[in-house]
Design a protein around this motif. Structure first.
Motif, mmCIF file in Angstrom:
data_model
loop_
_atom_site.group_PDB
_atom_site.id
_atom_site.type_symbol
_atom_site.label_atom_id
_atom_site.label_comp_id
_atom_site.label_asym_id
_atom_site.label_seq_id
_atom_site.Cartn_x
_atom_site.Cartn_y
_atom_site.Cartn_z
ATOM 1 N N CYS A 124 0.768 -1.077 -0.104
ATOM 2 C CA CYS A 124 -0.094 -0.006 0.102
ATOM 3 C C CYS A 124 1.084 1.289 -0.032
ATOM 4 C CB CYS A 124 -0.818 -0.062 1.059
ATOM 5 S SG CYS A 124 -0.026 0.057 3.001
ATOM 6 N N CYS A 125 2.072 1.256 0.174
ATOM 7 C CA CYS A 125 3.140 2.258 -0.081
ATOM 8 C C CYS A 125 3.073 3.326 1.172
ATOM 9 C CB CYS A 125 2.972 3.009 -1.168
ATOM 10 S SG CYS A 125 3.338 2.191 -2.908
ATOM 11 N N THR A 126 2.510 2.759 2.439
ATOM 12 C CA THR A 126 2.438 3.671 3.701
ATOM 13 C C THR A 126 3.807 3.632 4.061
ATOM 14 O OG1 THR A 126 0.143 2.813 4.174
ATOM 15 C CG2 THR A 126 1.556 3.529 5.908
ATOM 16 N N GLU A 127 4.159 5.063 4.472
ATOM 17 C CA GLU A 127 5.497 4.971 5.186
ATOM 18 C C GLU A 127 5.454 4.460 6.610
ATOM 19 O OE1 GLU A 127 6.489 8.943 5.260
ATOM 20 O OE2 GLU A 127 6.570 9.591 3.310
ATOM 21 N N LEU A 128 6.813 3.791 6.738
ATOM 22 C CA LEU A 128 6.705 2.717 7.718
ATOM 23 C C LEU A 128 7.643 3.263 9.038
ATOM 24 C CD1 LEU A 128 7.086 -0.464 6.077
ATOM 25 C CD2 LEU A 128 4.948 0.294 7.176
ATOM 26 N N ARG A 129 8.147 4.518 8.981
ATOM 27 C CA ARG A 129 8.957 5.114 10.100
ATOM 28 C C ARG A 129 8.145 5.194 11.514
ATOM 29 N NH1 ARG A 129 12.285 10.741 10.271
ATOM 30 N NH2 ARG A 129 10.098 11.655 10.421
ATOM 31 N N GLY A 130 8.292 4.530 12.224
ATOM 32 C CA GLY A 130 7.798 4.442 13.618
ATOM 33 C C GLY A 130 6.559 3.479 13.768
ATOM 34 N N GLN A 131 6.453 2.673 12.768
ATOM 35 C CA GLN A 131 5.471 1.486 12.803
ATOM 36 C C GLN A 131 5.986 0.128 12.715
ATOM 37 O OE1 GLN A 131 2.190 2.560 12.735
ATOM 38 N NE2 GLN A 131 2.890 4.754 12.840
ATOM 39 N N PRO A 132 5.145 -0.741 13.189
ATOM 40 C CA PRO A 132 5.739 -1.964 12.997
ATOM 41 C C PRO A 132 5.503 -2.806 11.691
ATOM 42 C CG PRO A 132 3.475 -1.834 14.249
ATOM 43 C CD PRO A 132 3.959 -0.683 14.027
ATOM 44 N N PHE A 133 6.331 -3.443 11.351
ATOM 45 C CA PHE A 133 6.211 -3.920 9.728
ATOM 46 C C PHE A 133 6.643 -5.383 9.801
ATOM 47 C CE2 PHE A 133 10.595 -2.459 10.054
ATOM 48 C CZ PHE A 133 11.417 -3.296 9.621
ATOM 49 N N PHE A 134 6.501 -6.149 8.690
ATOM 50 C CA PHE A 134 6.814 -7.574 8.605
ATOM 51 C C PHE A 134 7.706 -7.666 7.437
ATOM 52 C CE2 PHE A 134 3.382 -7.559 11.364
ATOM 53 C CZ PHE A 134 3.459 -8.588 12.199
ATOM 54 N N THR A 135 8.700 -8.355 7.296
ATOM 55 C CA THR A 135 9.474 -8.986 6.158
ATOM 56 C C THR A 135 8.762 -10.333 5.805
ATOM 57 O OG1 THR A 135 11.061 -9.678 7.512
ATOM 58 C CG2 THR A 135 11.380 -7.517 6.596
#
Length: 285
Positions: A124-135
């Motif tokens: 979705c191209c949401t910026e991920l700074r400060g957010q949890p994410f998954f690889t």
């Protein structure tokens, strides 16, 4: 008919390996790390390495891939050291390979530096700074997009993040796929269903639905280790083969020998000899 639940392996085999992480803002401590000399590699262990077993789900990358990664890290380290004196320089973006100038423009994740506009969800191209994410298979996914790739358990409706069982065209947590009548988990063992599609282990299904012997009142089920059994039906009643006996002398009536069959008399199971005796006794009255 009994079925065997299809037991899929860990998520890395079933679907994709997902590693949860979080992206952090850059700070001055990171600049201090750039000025510091590189750390020597840790000492290697000379112990022999065991060969991989079928239970090893997370296999190490091939040597060529490891060597390529080391080369890339070395190049990045050299470039960072060449520009370490520039004001506001934090490193080179791991995606676009351009300079990251100013902490407000960068993000640190997975031990690497990115522009905050480069480090975005692959879906979705949401910026991920400060957010949890998954690889997942080298893709970076935000939390909502990652959960959108997961199946839900047909019992508890929660996402299945690790192992799953698939049966009856549905997905289940292993702990959720249980017998309807007892707490037995059905991971990898035979099961069956009733008319309402409720799941049962074979023992509970037989105990609940199998025909009962008119003589001993026990369910007529296959012996342990067998899939089929014989049932004798006489006078609209069911009997175990061993319980189908003459009610006067106890002789088994299931024998195929001549004259050894069942000769009912007034609702009573009798062999031929006992039937004759009863008929004669009734006629003499």
């Amino acid at each position: 008919m009994a079925q065997l639940v299809e037991s899929l392996g860990p998520a890395s085999q079933r679907k994709k390996t997902a590693v949860k992480d979080e992206a952090f803002m850059l700070d001055d401590d990171f600049l201090d790390d750039l000025d510091a000399p590189p750390r020597p590699p840790p000492p290697t262990d000379s112990k022999p390495v065991r060969p991989p077993s079928p239970n090893d789900h997370d296999m190490p990358p091939p040597p060529d891939e490891v060597e390529s990664e080391v080369d890339n890290l070395t190049k990045i380290l050299i470039k960072n050291m060449e520009h370490a004196g520039e004001e506001g320089f934090f490193g080179f973006c791991n995606i676009c390979e351009q300079k990251v100038i100013g902490s407000e423009n960068g993000v640190q994740a997975m031990g690497k530096i990115y522009h905050k506009t480069c480090f975005v969800c692959s879906t979705c191209c949401t910026e991920l700074r400060g957010q949890p994410f998954f690889t997942v298979e080298k893709q970076i996914l935000c939390d909502p997009c990652y959960h959108g790739t997961l199946e839900k358990c047909a019992v508890c409706q929660d996402y299945i993040k690790e192992r799953l069982l698939r049966a009856m065209d549905m997905a289940f947590h292993p702990d959720c796929f249980k017998c309807h009548d007892c707490p037995k988990m059905l991971d990898g063992i035979p099961f069956t269903t009733d008319a309402d599609n409720q799941v049962y282990c074979l023992d509970c299904y037989h105990r609940k639905f199998a025909p009962r012997c008119a003589s001993c009142s026990q369910p007529i089920v296959p012996e342990e280790g067998k899939e089929e059994t014989l049932r004798v039906i006489s006078m609209d009643k069911s009997f175990h083969v061993g319980c189908f006996n003459c009610e006067d002398c106890g002789k088994n009536l299931s024998s195929g020998e001549d004259g050894q069959g069942c000769y009912p008399y007034e609702g009573t199971l009798l062999c031929r000899d006992c039937n004759i005796k009863r008929v004669q006794a009734a006629g003499s009255k």
